[in-house]
Scaffold this active site. Structure first.
Site, PDB file in Angstrom:
ATOM      1  N   ASP A 216     -12.666  11.303 -10.301  1.00 10.64           N
ATOM      2  CA  ASP A 216     -12.387  12.030 -11.539  1.00 10.64           C
ATOM      3  C   ASP A 216     -13.362  11.572 -12.619  1.00 10.64           C
ATOM      4  O   ASP A 216     -13.622  10.378 -12.774  1.00 10.64           O
ATOM      5  CB  ASP A 216     -10.938  11.758 -11.972  1.00 10.64           C
ATOM      6  N   ILE A 217     -13.892  12.528 -13.368  1.00 14.94           N
ATOM      7  CA  ILE A 217     -14.905  12.203 -14.376  1.00 14.94           C
ATOM      8  C   ILE A 217     -14.288  11.578 -15.635  1.00 14.94           C
ATOM      9  O   ILE A 217     -14.991  10.941 -16.418  1.00 14.94           O
ATOM     10  CB  ILE A 217     -15.735  13.469 -14.710  1.00 14.94           C
TER      11      ILE A 217
ATOM     12  N   GLN B 199      -1.814  20.944 -16.244  1.00  9.39           N
ATOM     13  CA  GLN B 199      -2.972  21.350 -15.444  1.00  9.39           C
ATOM     14  C   GLN B 199      -4.089  21.864 -16.349  1.00  9.39           C
ATOM     15  O   GLN B 199      -3.843  22.650 -17.269  1.00  9.39           O
ATOM     16  CB  GLN B 199      -2.575  22.447 -14.443  1.00  9.39           C
TER      17      GLN B 199
ATOM     18  N   HIS C 191      -5.523  20.803  -6.814  1.00 14.72           N
ATOM     19  CA  HIS C 191      -6.069  19.468  -6.547  1.00 14.72           C
ATOM     20  C   HIS C 191      -4.960  18.439  -6.621  1.00 14.72           C
ATOM     21  O   HIS C 191      -3.952  18.637  -7.312  1.00 14.72           O
ATOM     22  CB  HIS C 191      -7.192  19.116  -7.530  1.00 14.72           C
TER      23      HIS C 191
ATOM     24  N   HIS D 175      -4.279  14.340  -7.432  1.00 10.62           N
ATOM     25  CA  HIS D 175      -4.814  13.115  -8.043  1.00 10.62           C
ATOM     26  C   HIS D 175      -4.366  11.904  -7.229  1.00 10.62           C
ATOM     27  O   HIS D 175      -3.193  11.804  -6.848  1.00 10.62           O
ATOM     28  CB  HIS D 175      -4.246  12.919  -9.449  1.00 10.62           C
TER      29      HIS D 175
HETATM   30  P1  5GP Z   1      -5.473  18.544 -14.061  1.00 13.26           P
HETATM   31  O1  5GP Z   1      -5.239  18.214 -15.496  1.00 13.26           O
HETATM   32  O2  5GP Z   1      -5.887  19.983 -13.896  1.00 13.26           O
HETATM   33  O3  5GP Z   1      -4.371  18.129 -13.152  1.00 13.26           O
HETATM   34  O4  5GP Z   1      -6.683  17.632 -13.602  1.00 13.26           O
HETATM   35  C1  5GP Z   1      -8.012  17.987 -13.730  1.00 13.26           C
HETATM   36  C2  5GP Z   1      -8.794  16.700 -13.616  1.00 13.26           C
HETATM   37  O5  5GP Z   1     -10.129  17.042 -13.358  1.00 13.26           O
HETATM   38  C3  5GP Z   1      -8.770  15.842 -14.888  1.00 13.26           C
HETATM   39  O6  5GP Z   1      -8.275  14.556 -14.576  1.00 13.26           O
HETATM   40  C4  5GP Z   1     -10.220  15.827 -15.329  1.00 13.26           C
HETATM   41  O7  5GP Z   1     -10.611  14.579 -15.822  1.00 13.26           O
HETATM   42  C5  5GP Z   1     -10.970  16.184 -14.067  1.00 13.26           C
HETATM   43  N1  5GP Z   1     -12.196  16.929 -14.259  1.00 13.26           N
HETATM   44  C6  5GP Z   1     -12.385  17.997 -15.077  1.00 13.26           C
HETATM   45  N2  5GP Z   1     -13.639  18.459 -14.951  1.00 13.26           N
HETATM   46  C7  5GP Z   1     -14.250  17.673 -14.024  1.00 13.26           C
HETATM   47  C8  5GP Z   1     -15.565  17.663 -13.476  1.00 13.26           C
HETATM   48  O8  5GP Z   1     -16.427  18.479 -13.785  1.00 13.26           O
HETATM   49  N3  5GP Z   1     -15.837  16.693 -12.563  1.00 13.26           N
HETATM   50  C9  5GP Z   1     -14.896  15.769 -12.175  1.00 13.26           C
HETATM   51  N4  5GP Z   1     -15.287  14.872 -11.253  1.00 13.26           N
HETATM   52  N5  5GP Z   1     -13.653  15.754 -12.675  1.00 13.26           N
HETATM   53  C10 5GP Z   1     -13.335  16.701 -13.594  1.00 13.26           C
END
Ligand code: 5GP
Length: 146
Positions: free
Chosen positions: A37-38, A101, A107, A109
């Site tokens: 995760d970035i 999200q 995805h 985590h």
């Molecule tokens: P969500 O909030 O949708 O469950 O998680 C999305 C995750 O993707 C977040 O933890 C965010 O930091 C990560 N993320 C968003 N954009 C990118 C990206 O371009 N590259 C990577 N490696 N992680 C990303």
């Protein structure tokens, strides 16, 4: 974004799969990809996605894709434990913006956790942008366990 909607081919994870933006990859097979995760919540925070499913969330995902993703989640969790020795591993998955999200490609985590408090730990969506060299170093440690 609600639970309903169309898959966006320009979402960040689609762009990673298309090779249009970089990612720090940990593991991949024919059906799944794992990468760091970035904006990590903790050291070694990774994500697992399906390479072929266009599901935005768990309500839409094909059983086969979900099984493939979760098999990779287990592999990455085991490798992360061996590499980084966390005391716990938080596995999470969010559906719809009100649930937290932000990227609408299903995805999971994998967030290592250490006993003794939140040192170095961020809440979901609150992690600072990672240093890419630091991510590479962590990825090398985890990749060595596969
Ligand atoms: P969500 O909030 O949708 O469950 O998680 C999305 C995750 O993707 C977040 O933890 C965010 O930091 C990560 N993320 C968003 N954009 C990118 C990206 O371009 N590259 C990577 N490696 N992680 C990303």
């Amino acid at each position: 974004m609600s639970l309903d909607g169309a898959y966006d081919e320009a979402n960040p994870f689609a762009l990673i799969l298309q090779g249009k933006i970089p990612s720090t990859r940990l593991y991949e097979d024919d059906h799944t990809l794992a990468f760091l995760d970035i904006m990590p919540q903790s050291k070694g925070h990774s994500l697992v996605i399906s390479k072929w499913s266009k599901a935005r969330n768990i309500l839409e995902v094909e059983d086969e894709a979900l099984a493939q993703v979760m098999a990779t989640v287990k592999k990455v969790a085991v490798a992360t434990r061996t590499a980084l020795s966390p005391d716990g591993i938080h596995v999470a998955q969010f559906n719809g913006a009100p649930a937290g999200q932000t990227v609408f490609h299903l995805h999971v985590h994998i967030v290592p956790r250490w006993a003794g408090g939140p040192a170095g730990f961020s809440a979901h969506g609150q992690g600072p942008m990672a240093d890419l060299a630091a991510l590479q170093a962590i990825a090398n440690e985890i990749r060595a366990q596969f």
